[in-house]
Enzyme design. Structure first.
Site, mmCIF file in Angstrom:
data_model
loop_
_atom_site.group_PDB
_atom_site.id
_atom_site.type_symbol
_atom_site.label_atom_id
_atom_site.label_comp_id
_atom_site.label_asym_id
_atom_site.label_seq_id
_atom_site.Cartn_x
_atom_site.Cartn_y
_atom_site.Cartn_z
ATOM 1 N N ASP A 1 -8.660 -15.186 1.537
ATOM 2 C CA ASP A 1 -8.070 -16.493 1.838
ATOM 3 C C ASP A 1 -8.080 -16.596 3.358
ATOM 4 O O ASP A 1 -7.297 -15.941 4.036
ATOM 5 C CB ASP A 1 -6.638 -16.541 1.288
ATOM 6 C CG ASP A 1 -5.840 -17.749 1.793
ATOM 7 O OD1 ASP A 1 -6.421 -18.635 2.445
ATOM 8 O OD2 ASP A 1 -4.621 -17.790 1.530
ATOM 9 N N LYS B 1 -9.136 -22.771 12.174
ATOM 10 C CA LYS B 1 -9.673 -23.377 10.956
ATOM 11 C C LYS B 1 -9.774 -24.901 11.079
ATOM 12 O O LYS B 1 -10.651 -25.518 10.488
ATOM 13 C CB LYS B 1 -8.758 -22.989 9.787
ATOM 14 C CG LYS B 1 -9.254 -23.397 8.415
ATOM 15 C CD LYS B 1 -8.367 -22.779 7.380
ATOM 16 C CE LYS B 1 -8.677 -23.262 5.984
ATOM 17 N NZ LYS B 1 -7.789 -22.608 5.004
ATOM 18 N N GLU C 1 -9.419 -23.692 -2.427
ATOM 19 C CA GLU C 1 -8.110 -23.018 -2.468
ATOM 20 C C GLU C 1 -7.273 -23.382 -3.702
ATOM 21 O O GLU C 1 -6.735 -22.486 -4.362
ATOM 22 C CB GLU C 1 -7.333 -23.325 -1.176
ATOM 23 C CG GLU C 1 -7.926 -22.580 0.020
ATOM 24 C CD GLU C 1 -7.495 -23.146 1.368
ATOM 25 O OE1 GLU C 1 -6.576 -23.983 1.408
ATOM 26 O OE2 GLU C 1 -8.078 -22.738 2.382
ATOM 27 N N ASP D 1 0.493 -27.144 -1.850
ATOM 28 C CA ASP D 1 0.286 -26.077 -0.866
ATOM 29 C C ASP D 1 0.894 -26.459 0.478
ATOM 30 O O ASP D 1 0.359 -27.304 1.198
ATOM 31 C CB ASP D 1 -1.228 -25.830 -0.729
ATOM 32 C CG ASP D 1 -1.567 -24.691 0.241
ATOM 33 O OD1 ASP D 1 -0.671 -24.232 0.984
ATOM 34 O OD2 ASP D 1 -2.744 -24.263 0.248
HETATM 35 P P1 ADP Z 1 -1.468 -21.021 5.906
HETATM 36 O O1 ADP Z 1 -1.924 -21.361 4.541
HETATM 37 O O2 ADP Z 1 -1.306 -22.228 6.792
HETATM 38 O O3 ADP Z 1 -2.296 -19.961 6.546
HETATM 39 P P2 ADP Z 1 0.884 -19.575 4.867
HETATM 40 O O4 ADP Z 1 0.742 -19.959 3.459
HETATM 41 O O5 ADP Z 1 0.707 -18.143 5.200
HETATM 42 O O6 ADP Z 1 0.024 -20.471 5.851
HETATM 43 O O7 ADP Z 1 2.361 -20.051 5.340
HETATM 44 C C1 ADP Z 1 2.888 -19.759 6.574
HETATM 45 C C2 ADP Z 1 4.234 -20.456 6.700
HETATM 46 O O8 ADP Z 1 5.127 -19.987 5.675
HETATM 47 C C3 ADP Z 1 4.927 -20.186 8.040
HETATM 48 O O9 ADP Z 1 5.440 -21.398 8.564
HETATM 49 C C4 ADP Z 1 6.078 -19.246 7.628
HETATM 50 O O10 ADP Z 1 7.200 -19.352 8.490
HETATM 51 C C5 ADP Z 1 6.391 -19.771 6.242
HETATM 52 N N1 ADP Z 1 7.167 -18.793 5.468
HETATM 53 C C6 ADP Z 1 6.815 -17.518 5.159
HETATM 54 N N2 ADP Z 1 7.802 -16.910 4.471
HETATM 55 C C7 ADP Z 1 8.816 -17.823 4.359
HETATM 56 C C8 ADP Z 1 10.118 -17.794 3.782
HETATM 57 N N3 ADP Z 1 10.606 -16.691 3.200
HETATM 58 N N4 ADP Z 1 10.882 -18.909 3.850
HETATM 59 C C9 ADP Z 1 10.400 -20.021 4.466
HETATM 60 N N5 ADP Z 1 9.188 -20.111 5.024
HETATM 61 C C10 ADP Z 1 8.402 -19.029 4.980
HETATM 62 MG MG MG Z 2 -3.062 -21.344 2.864
#
Ligand code: ADP
Ligand code: MG
Length: 471
Positions: A25, A87, A194, A216
């Site tokens: 991913d 990205k 995705e 998402d």
């Molecule tokens: P992307 O798909 O954009 O790469 P992710 O799916 O990894 O991102 O999400 C990242 C976001 O999720 C960040 O803003 C992070 O702070 C938030 N996040 C991760 N864990 C938690 C949590 N326990 N509670 C709230 N937000 C969270």
């Molecule tokens: Mg993502």
């Protein structure tokens, strides 16, 4: 090399010998790599047990390149040496990137012989850490780090991969992603959408036919897709979202709140202070996902202040973002020409869907408890790993995507003749007879186009080549 075998407590380690492809991913904020064996997917963690690989690349003045958590730590300190959220630039031309230049701390250039970016956007370069690097090259570093993580865990290189991309990625962005993988030495078995990967992780391909919403909410982007599962194929009925809405906005809202409590505004702050406040805000947000309230200590400029935060306050701070995601979801359901009630299930993806209010709002909007028992920030990689296994181990449930747009060629008078219709399961090969314009003609220009419109001008041009030696 030592084989590091880390797995969840109680989970049987996989027999890695048969794994020949990984699922990746490649996220805006974080990337995740996973493998699957006998239909059991598993995330690969680094030696610290971390599943998430921050999609951040730091270019040192000494020529070094650092990817992940270490690069992320340098983000606010050396903003001119560190690239995040690359990205967003994939497959974009110079003009698109220039519109983002307000948010990019880098100079953007095109090599002298360059043509505004080319089909894959590979020509556009960012001036970072004293070098000129393209979005494709930066993404390649992230993919290389993901592959290295798999190699460290399995004790051998795994050169094949299934990589996920947003459903709305156009051909240029997909080509750029493939180019990045090639540069990283990876053989891309397939790019998978995705939302499709998330649906796969939940085994929705195995169940009944139906309509699913994939919600998402990541770090900086919100995507909602409506998928129809029919005869083992996922069709993307509609997608929507907001490329500037995500967990980062929650962090900013909390940070502003803390600063206001301290009688300050963020505008006039040093980058290092902004970093301190934002990382505290992020920690506060993440902590509140598993407890009701807490107090947070903010220290900078030699002064410490305490800031209590509970759900009511946090929810009020993020309410404006929830109103926006609600509206986007309603719009996408309308675009898919279905009703809310037709949706058979909702899947939560992205770290920000851990926020309790997000879950409540999704449940209320779709009138059903969302599927959330798979870790939302790993679910896409897990689905990609399952697809990687299916493609390499010859599983019979070889799930396919469909072409989102029709593919065809240009014919006389600038018309687009469709050869492969939209929503055809891929991969696909199709043959169709065409005749030359004149008798005795030995060559012709083939112009491949993508789109639904009748004329070539209104379709997207993919490629052109000359077919010669026609008998
Ligand atoms: P992307 O798909 O954009 O790469 P992710 O799916 O990894 O991102 O999400 C990242 C976001 O999720 C960040 O803003 C992070 O702070 C938030 N996040 C991760 N864990 C938690 C949590 N326990 N509670 C709230 N937000 C969270
Ligand atoms: Mg993502």
């Amino acid at each position: 090399m030592m084989v590091i075998d880390i797995h969840e407590p109680g989970q049987t380690p996989l027999q890695h010998e048969a794994v020949s492809a990984v699922g990746i991913d490649l996220g805006t904020t974080n990337s995740v790599v996973a493998i699957a064996q006998d239909g059991q997917p598993q995330v690969i963690r680094d030696s610290d047990g971390e599943a998430l690989l921050p999609s951040v690349v730091a270019y040192g003045a000494d020529g070094s390149v650092t990817v992940g958590a270490e690069a992320h730590r340098r983000l606010l300190e050396d903003p001119r040496d560190v690239v995040s959220s690359v990205k967003r630039l994939m497959g974009r031309g110079l003009d698109d990137i220039k519109t983002l230049s307000g948010v990019l701390p880098f100079e953007v250039s095109v090599p002298a012989d360059g043509d505004g970016g080319g089909e894959s956007g590979g020509m556009v370069r960012l001036h970072v850490g004293g070098r000129h690097v393209s979005p494709v090259e930066i993404s390649a570093e992230i993919l290389r780090a993901a592959a290295a993580r798999a190699e460290a865990a399995l004790g051998r290189p795994v050169p094949q991969a299934v990589i996920t991309v947003p459903a709305y990625f156009d051909d240029a962005a997909r080509t750029a992603t493939r180019d990045a993988a090639k540069l990283a030495g990876l053989d891309v078995l397939r790019l998978v959408n995705e939302p499709t990967a998330a649906a796969l992780a939940y085994g929705l391909d195995k169940g009944a036919e139906g309509l699913y919403a994939i919600y998402d909410l990541g770090g900086g982007t919100f995507d909602i897709s409506i998928l129809r599962m029919e005869k083992g194929v996922f069709q993307v009925l509609a997608t929507g979202g907001d490329a500037a809405l995500g967990g980062d906005d929650f962090d900013h809202a909390i940070a502003e709140h803390f600063l206001a409590e301290r009688g300050l505004e963020s505008i006039r702050m040093e980058p290092a202070t902004v970093k301190t406040v934002l990382s505290l805000a992020r920690r506060a947000k993440e902590e509140l996902s598993s407890r009701d309230s807490s107090s947070f200590r903010l220290e900078f400029n030699g002064e410490a202040t305490f800031h209590p935060l509970d759900h009511d306050m946090f929810n009020a701070l993020i309410e404006p973002f929830m109103t926006r995601t609600d509206a986007i979801c309603r719009q996408v359901v309308e675009d898919a020409e279905i009703a809310m009630e037709d949706i058979d299930g909702v899947v939560l993806v992205g770290g920000s869907t851990r926020v309790p209010l997000v879950r409540e709002r999704v449940a209320a909007l779709f009138g059903a408890e969302p599927l959330a028992d798979i870790d939302p920030d790993s679910v896409v990689a897990l689905g990609a790993a399952l697809q990687a296994e299916a493609l390499t181990q010859g599983s019979d449930t070889l799930l396919l995507d469909v072409t989102p747009l029709s593919l065809g060629i240009e014919t006389m008078g600038g018309l687009a003749e469709k050869v492969i219709y939209r929503n055809t399961p891929i991969p696909v090969a199709k043959a169709q007879d065409f005749t030359t314009y004149q008798d005795g003609q030995t060559g012709m220009i083939i112009h491949a186009v993508q789109g639904e419109r009748e004329t070539v001008d209104e379709c997207r041009s993919l490629a052109r080549f000359e077919l010669t030696g026609i008998p």
